[in-house]
Write a protein that holds these residues in place. Structure first.
Motif, PDB file in Angstrom:
ATOM      1  N   GLU A  47       0.810  -1.266   0.047  1.00  0.00           N
ATOM      2  CA  GLU A  47       0.058   0.192   0.046  1.00  0.00           C
ATOM      3  C   GLU A  47       0.830   1.228  -0.146  1.00  0.00           C
ATOM      4  OE1 GLU A  47      -2.390  -0.354   3.504  1.00  0.00           O
ATOM      5  OE2 GLU A  47      -3.682  -1.896   2.693  1.00  0.00           O
ATOM      6  N   GLU A  48       1.899   1.216   0.738  1.00  0.00           N
ATOM      7  CA  GLU A  48       2.846   2.681   0.840  1.00  0.00           C
ATOM      8  C   GLU A  48       3.596   2.720  -0.312  1.00  0.00           C
ATOM      9  OE1 GLU A  48       5.214   2.627   4.380  1.00  0.00           O
ATOM     10  OE2 GLU A  48       3.331   2.384   5.669  1.00  0.00           O
ATOM     11  N   ALA A  49       3.780   1.613  -1.170  1.00  0.00           N
ATOM     12  CA  ALA A  49       4.579   1.524  -1.990  1.00  0.00           C
ATOM     13  C   ALA A  49       3.934   2.278  -3.298  1.00  0.00           C
ATOM     14  CB  ALA A  49       5.175   0.224  -2.411  1.00  0.00           C
ATOM     15  N   ALA A  50       2.657   1.703  -3.415  1.00  0.00           N
ATOM     16  CA  ALA A  50       1.780   2.215  -4.549  1.00  0.00           C
ATOM     17  C   ALA A  50       1.498   3.773  -4.132  1.00  0.00           C
ATOM     18  CB  ALA A  50       0.484   1.499  -4.405  1.00  0.00           C
ATOM     19  N   ALA A  51       1.458   4.144  -3.074  1.00  0.00           N
ATOM     20  CA  ALA A  51       1.198   5.578  -2.821  1.00  0.00           C
ATOM     21  C   ALA A  51       2.209   6.363  -3.061  1.00  0.00           C
ATOM     22  CB  ALA A  51       0.683   5.652  -1.221  1.00  0.00           C
ATOM     23  N   LEU A  52       3.628   5.818  -2.886  1.00  0.00           N
ATOM     24  CA  LEU A  52       4.728   6.628  -3.112  1.00  0.00           C
ATOM     25  C   LEU A  52       5.090   6.447  -5.025  1.00  0.00           C
ATOM     26  CD1 LEU A  52       7.241   7.813  -2.012  1.00  0.00           C
ATOM     27  CD2 LEU A  52       8.270   5.500  -1.859  1.00  0.00           C
ATOM     28  N   GLY A  53       4.470   5.760  -5.516  1.00  0.00           N
ATOM     29  CA  GLY A  53       4.560   5.769  -6.875  1.00  0.00           C
ATOM     30  C   GLY A  53       5.161   4.385  -7.726  1.00  0.00           C
ATOM     31  N   VAL A  54       5.241   3.553  -6.885  1.00  0.00           N
ATOM     32  CA  VAL A  54       5.714   2.208  -7.286  1.00  0.00           C
ATOM     33  C   VAL A  54       4.586   1.570  -8.020  1.00  0.00           C
ATOM     34  CG1 VAL A  54       6.455  -0.225  -6.768  1.00  0.00           C
ATOM     35  CG2 VAL A  54       7.487   1.535  -5.484  1.00  0.00           C
ATOM     36  N   VAL A  55       4.878   1.090  -9.324  1.00  0.00           N
ATOM     37  CA  VAL A  55       4.060   0.192 -10.325  1.00  0.00           C
ATOM     38  C   VAL A  55       4.252  -1.167 -10.470  1.00  0.00           C
ATOM     39  CG1 VAL A  55       3.178   2.645 -11.245  1.00  0.00           C
ATOM     40  CG2 VAL A  55       5.060   1.414 -12.368  1.00  0.00           C
TER      41      VAL A  55
END
Length: 377
Positions: A47-55
């Motif tokens: 969740e935190e990775a996606a919010a940071l921009g990780v795709v």
């Protein structure tokens, strides 16, 4: 300095592995099973990775199939909108397991193989695993998931590169990554046994070129250039803290998977800090970000925004100082150390599959990993 968002993440779910590859780039001191992040913790990381921009996330290890909760982790990434690729030895991949993973949202599979022949592949892996890899390749092909093959190249399989490519084509791989060994972690310990000759590399690269022509418009061949022989350093991970991050099995976060070895780098941990804070604010990620940290010859080099001084982990491995110019660079004051390695007369002898004693020439990785229950919520 403004910090761009990352788009890629290497999720090292476990360091446990059924293989004993001498070129393993994982750190000398592995993280035990009892220290691994649990299912809920990995879900929060996604969740935190996606919010940071990780795709895009590589689900790796060790062997991620050893995580009983792998499907739940895949599902968490899918809910977060992250494309997942399973990076696996293939050992333990059965039809029901692959169906479960695909049903949870797994998007692609990258399978490793050590050589085109079972006997040699098993000897390099230190484990009878070729048959399992062949079965896994068939399952992935039948599933319709995008399928890539990864081969780490060195003096004991470079001469078989044609046969390895042919094997990947026969197995149905859409992408074959021919990755010359990067000498970090356990691979550094085996460097003398793994380092190829210049002639081997020249012959192999020519064979890859011919196969690329033959496969034009079909299977994609990726040739990962060896650091020690080109005189030009590669930009580590697209630049330190630039596009990618690595999350270790225990939640430590690193700018690259080789940074475990840097003695002055204290990896921040997702159990204590948010992934955003780690990426944007932590000392570990800002240590070699951009170009302000550079000294000469990097500071005045027109390539400083292209290769970023090369690899910090390689600089440390060879010189003992992470801030030095990567010795792979011909302009580095330490380049003579690379020349001594690649110009060693012993390294120019024809490679042999076995040491004079009759034993394999490698120091096989036999990890002292505790095999307690992992992946607990």
């Amino acid at each position: 300095m403004s910090v761009e968002a990352p788009w890629a993440m290497l999720a090292e779910l476990t360091h446990a592995c059924p293989l004993h590859c001498p070129y393993c780039s994982n750190p000398l001191e592995l993280i035990g099973r009892s220290g691994e992040l649990g299912t809920g913790e990995w879900a929060r990381v996604m969740e935190e990775a996606a919010a940071l921009g990780v795709v895009h996330a590589h689900l790796s290890g060790g062997e991620p199939l050893l995580r009983a909760d792998l499907a739940a982790i895949v599902a968490a990434a899918e809910r977060a909108g992250i494309y997942t690729q399973l990076v696996t030895s293939g050992v333990g991949l059965h039809r029901s397991r692959l169906d479960e993973l695909a049903g949870s949202g797994l998007r692609s599979v990258q399978l490793s193989v050590q050589d085109a022949v079972a006997e040699t592949s098993d000897r390099i892996a230190g484990s009878r695993s070729f048959a399992a890899k062949e079965r896994a390749a068939g399952l992935v092909r039948e599933s319709g998931l995008p399928f890539g093959l990864n081969v780490v190249l060195h003096r004991h399989n470079l001469d078989s590169v044609e046969e390895i490519i042919a094997l990947g084509v026969a197995w149905g791989a859409e992408r074959i990554e021919l990755a010359n060994t990067q000498f970090y972690g356990w691979a550094l310990r085996n460097r003398d046994a793994l380092l190829p000759t210049r002639d081997q590399l020249r012959r192999a690269e020519e064979k890859v070129r011919l196969w690329r022509d033959r496969l034009a418009g079909g299977v994609r061949l990726v040739w990962v250039v060896p650091d020690y022989f080109e005189g030009v350093p590669k930009p580590c991970m697209g630049g330190w803290g630039a596009i990618s991050l690595t999350v270790a099995p225990d939640g430590g976060v690193l700018p690259c998977p080789g940074a475990y070895a840097l003695p002055d780098l204290v990896p921040p941990n997702v159990r204590e800090r948010s992934l955003r804070w780690i990426w944007e604010e932590s000392a570990a990620f800002n240590a070699y970000r951009g170009t302000a940290w550079m000294s000469e010859p990097c500071a005045g080099c027109p390539r400083r925004d292209i290769d970023f001084g090369g690899c910090r982990c390689q600089a440390y491995a060879i010189t003992g100082r992470a801030a030095r110019t990567d010795p792979a660079c011909a302009l580095s004051p330490d380049h003579h150390l690379i020349r001594e390695l690649t110009g060693n007369p012993a390294a120019e002898k024809a490679p042999s599959e076995k040491a004079p004693s009759g034993k394999a020439p490698f120091d096989y990785r036999r990890p002292p990993v505790r095999h307690g229950r992992a992946g607990r919520p």
